[in-house]
Design a protein around this motif. Structure first.
Motif, PDB file in Angstrom:
ATOM      1  N   LYS A   1       0.824  -1.210   0.000  1.00  0.00           N
ATOM      2  CA  LYS A   1       0.000   0.000   0.000  1.00  0.00           C
ATOM      3  C   LYS A   1       0.857   1.258   0.000  1.00  0.00           C
ATOM      4  O   LYS A   1       0.493   2.270  -0.609  1.00  0.00           O
ATOM      5  CB  LYS A   1      -0.927  -0.002   1.216  1.00  0.00           C
ATOM      6  CG  LYS A   1      -1.987  -1.090   1.209  1.00  0.00           C
ATOM      7  CD  LYS A   1      -3.038  -0.842   0.144  1.00  0.00           C
ATOM      8  CE  LYS A   1      -4.193  -1.818   0.273  1.00  0.00           C
ATOM      9  NZ  LYS A   1      -5.221  -1.601  -0.769  1.00  0.00           N
TER      10      LYS A   1
ATOM     11  N   ALA B   1       0.486   4.043  -2.847  1.00  0.00           N
ATOM     12  CA  ALA B   1      -0.426   5.009  -2.207  1.00  0.00           C
ATOM     13  C   ALA B   1      -0.694   6.231  -3.075  1.00  0.00           C
ATOM     14  O   ALA B   1      -1.811   6.746  -3.105  1.00  0.00           O
ATOM     15  CB  ALA B   1       0.126   5.439  -0.853  1.00  0.00           C
TER      16      ALA B   1
ATOM     17  N   ASP C   1      -2.844   4.907  -6.839  1.00  0.00           N
ATOM     18  CA  ASP C   1      -4.203   4.408  -7.013  1.00  0.00           C
ATOM     19  C   ASP C   1      -5.209   5.502  -6.654  1.00  0.00           C
ATOM     20  O   ASP C   1      -4.850   6.566  -6.164  1.00  0.00           O
ATOM     21  CB  ASP C   1      -4.454   3.132  -6.196  1.00  0.00           C
ATOM     22  CG  ASP C   1      -4.365   3.362  -4.695  1.00  0.00           C
ATOM     23  OD1 ASP C   1      -4.525   4.510  -4.262  1.00  0.00           O
ATOM     24  OD2 ASP C   1      -4.137   2.391  -3.961  1.00  0.00           O
TER      25      ASP C   1
ATOM     26  N   VAL D   1      -7.950   5.036  -4.646  1.00  0.00           N
ATOM     27  CA  VAL D   1      -8.717   4.708  -3.448  1.00  0.00           C
ATOM     28  C   VAL D   1      -8.520   5.819  -2.423  1.00  0.00           C
ATOM     29  O   VAL D   1      -7.402   6.059  -1.962  1.00  0.00           O
ATOM     30  CB  VAL D   1      -8.262   3.361  -2.853  1.00  0.00           C
ATOM     31  CG1 VAL D   1      -9.024   3.056  -1.566  1.00  0.00           C
ATOM     32  CG2 VAL D   1      -8.463   2.241  -3.869  1.00  0.00           C
TER      33      VAL D   1
ATOM     34  N   THR E   1      -9.676   6.103   0.710  1.00  0.00           N
ATOM     35  CA  THR E   1      -9.585   5.678   2.108  1.00  0.00           C
ATOM     36  C   THR E   1      -9.001   4.278   2.190  1.00  0.00           C
ATOM     37  O   THR E   1      -9.421   3.374   1.464  1.00  0.00           O
ATOM     38  CB  THR E   1     -10.972   5.680   2.775  1.00  0.00           C
ATOM     39  OG1 THR E   1     -11.523   6.998   2.715  1.00  0.00           O
ATOM     40  CG2 THR E   1     -10.873   5.250   4.236  1.00  0.00           C
ATOM     41  N   MET E   2      -8.022   4.095   3.081  1.00  0.00           N
ATOM     42  CA  MET E   2      -7.435   2.781   3.324  1.00  0.00           C
ATOM     43  C   MET E   2      -7.755   2.351   4.742  1.00  0.00           C
ATOM     44  O   MET E   2      -7.589   3.131   5.684  1.00  0.00           O
ATOM     45  CB  MET E   2      -5.914   2.824   3.122  1.00  0.00           C
ATOM     46  CG  MET E   2      -5.491   3.072   1.695  1.00  0.00           C
ATOM     47  SD  MET E   2      -3.689   2.977   1.505  1.00  0.00           S
ATOM     48  CE  MET E   2      -3.543   3.248  -0.263  1.00  0.00           C
TER      49      MET E   2
ATOM     50  N   PHE F   1      -7.077  -0.457   7.712  1.00  0.00           N
ATOM     51  CA  PHE F   1      -6.196  -1.511   8.202  1.00  0.00           C
ATOM     52  C   PHE F   1      -6.780  -2.037   9.508  1.00  0.00           C
ATOM     53  O   PHE F   1      -6.786  -1.336  10.523  1.00  0.00           O
ATOM     54  CB  PHE F   1      -4.785  -0.968   8.442  1.00  0.00           C
ATOM     55  CG  PHE F   1      -4.094  -0.470   7.197  1.00  0.00           C
ATOM     56  CD1 PHE F   1      -3.337  -1.329   6.416  1.00  0.00           C
ATOM     57  CD2 PHE F   1      -4.217   0.852   6.812  1.00  0.00           C
ATOM     58  CE1 PHE F   1      -2.707  -0.872   5.273  1.00  0.00           C
ATOM     59  CE2 PHE F   1      -3.584   1.325   5.673  1.00  0.00           C
ATOM     60  CZ  PHE F   1      -2.829   0.458   4.894  1.00  0.00           C
TER      61      PHE F   1
ATOM     62  N   ARG G   1      -3.673   9.933   1.769  1.00  0.00           N
ATOM     63  CA  ARG G   1      -4.924   9.189   1.800  1.00  0.00           C
ATOM     64  C   ARG G   1      -5.504   9.240   3.212  1.00  0.00           C
ATOM     65  O   ARG G   1      -4.771   9.383   4.183  1.00  0.00           O
ATOM     66  CB  ARG G   1      -4.714   7.709   1.408  1.00  0.00           C
ATOM     67  CG  ARG G   1      -4.287   7.484  -0.022  1.00  0.00           C
ATOM     68  CD  ARG G   1      -5.437   7.665  -0.983  1.00  0.00           C
ATOM     69  NE  ARG G   1      -5.042   7.333  -2.344  1.00  0.00           N
ATOM     70  CZ  ARG G   1      -4.479   8.173  -3.197  1.00  0.00           C
ATOM     71  NH1 ARG G   1      -4.210   9.408  -2.817  1.00  0.00           N
ATOM     72  NH2 ARG G   1      -4.169   7.803  -4.421  1.00  0.00           N
TER      73      ARG G   1
ATOM     74  N   VAL H   1      -6.594   7.336   6.289  1.00  0.00           N
ATOM     75  CA  VAL H   1      -6.247   6.022   6.826  1.00  0.00           C
ATOM     76  C   VAL H   1      -7.068   5.771   8.084  1.00  0.00           C
ATOM     77  O   VAL H   1      -7.082   6.589   9.005  1.00  0.00           O
ATOM     78  CB  VAL H   1      -4.742   5.927   7.166  1.00  0.00           C
ATOM     79  CG1 VAL H   1      -4.441   4.609   7.881  1.00  0.00           C
ATOM     80  CG2 VAL H   1      -3.903   6.044   5.905  1.00  0.00           C
TER      81      VAL H   1
ATOM     82  N   CYS I   1      -7.396   2.909  10.997  1.00  0.00           N
ATOM     83  CA  CYS I   1      -6.643   1.760  11.510  1.00  0.00           C
ATOM     84  C   CYS I   1      -7.218   1.314  12.850  1.00  0.00           C
ATOM     85  O   CYS I   1      -7.374   2.127  13.770  1.00  0.00           O
ATOM     86  CB  CYS I   1      -5.162   2.136  11.659  1.00  0.00           C
ATOM     87  SG  CYS I   1      -4.144   0.811  12.354  1.00  0.00           S
TER      88      CYS I   1
END
Length: 204
Positions: A91, A95, A98, A100, A102-103, A105, A131, A133, A135
């Motif tokens: 990722k 990062a 891409d 996307v 929101t990532m 984890f 991005r 994130v 988590c």
């Protein structure tokens, strides 16, 4: 004629993937070494096959996490902690490429020690610059790196279980970090340590 055109495009795609594979694996390897996986070897098994909507080739990532072992498919040899770091490394490399926004984890700290956890936290913060994130973690080394800290708790209401999410202010963050470090009813020393860790993380 259309089949010929698509085949030529698939060949070009194969050549491009072949060319970038070495650079990509080199970048992922560097990320994994930062995440306390020294000596890791990442390789790409790239083979031609039947023409499909994804091209005419197949790509599989192979890894050797221990010196002297032959690289094998990631899904067969990686432990929980290694999988977490491999995913984070991948990722990190893509990062800024891409789309996307929101990532997420979830339990990325599984099987991870304190030293590696801190580096995971640093890497998550770096990704968070480009991005959003989210988590879920139970380790203070990761939690202190967050810009915002949400406390998630399950509570019984009558015959049902409800999940409550609360945004913590600084005092709330300090109390929760201290609780993660030392259990319920943290001491003043633990609260001071939690405050110091949050302030140290903010300076990175």
């Amino acid at each position: 004629m259309l089949l010929h055109k698509v085949t030529e495009q698939a060949k070009a795609l194969y050549d491009y993937r072949e060319k970038v594979a070495e650079r990509f694996t080199s970048q992922v390897t560097a990320e994994l070494e930062f995440l306390n996986m020294a000596g890791v070897v990442i390789k790409v098994r790239h083979e031609k096959g039947k023409l499909t909507v994804n091209g005419m080739d197949s790509v599989e990532f192979l890894i050797s996490a221990n010196k002297g072992e032959e690289p094998r498919p990631i899904s067969r040899i990686a432990s929980g902690g290694e999988l977490s770091r491999i995913m984070l490394a991948l990722k990190s490399v893509i990062a800024d490429k891409d789309s996307v926004p929101t990532m997420i984890f979830d339990e990325i700290d599984t099987g991870v020690s304190g030293k590696a956890a801190r580096k995971i936290g640093i890497k998550l913060r770096e990704i968070g610059k480009v991005r959003q994130v989210i988590c879920v973690t139970h380790l203070s080394q990761i939690a202190v790196m967050a810009d915002n800290h949400l406390l998630i708790e399950k509570q019984i209401a009558g015959e049902r279980t409800e999940t409550h999410v609360m945004q913590l202010d600084m005092d709330g963050r300090i109390a929760e970090i201290a609780r993660i470090m030392g259990g319920d009813d943290p001491s003043e020393l633990m609260l001071d340590n939690a405050r110091a860790e949050i302030e140290k993380a903010a300076e990175l």
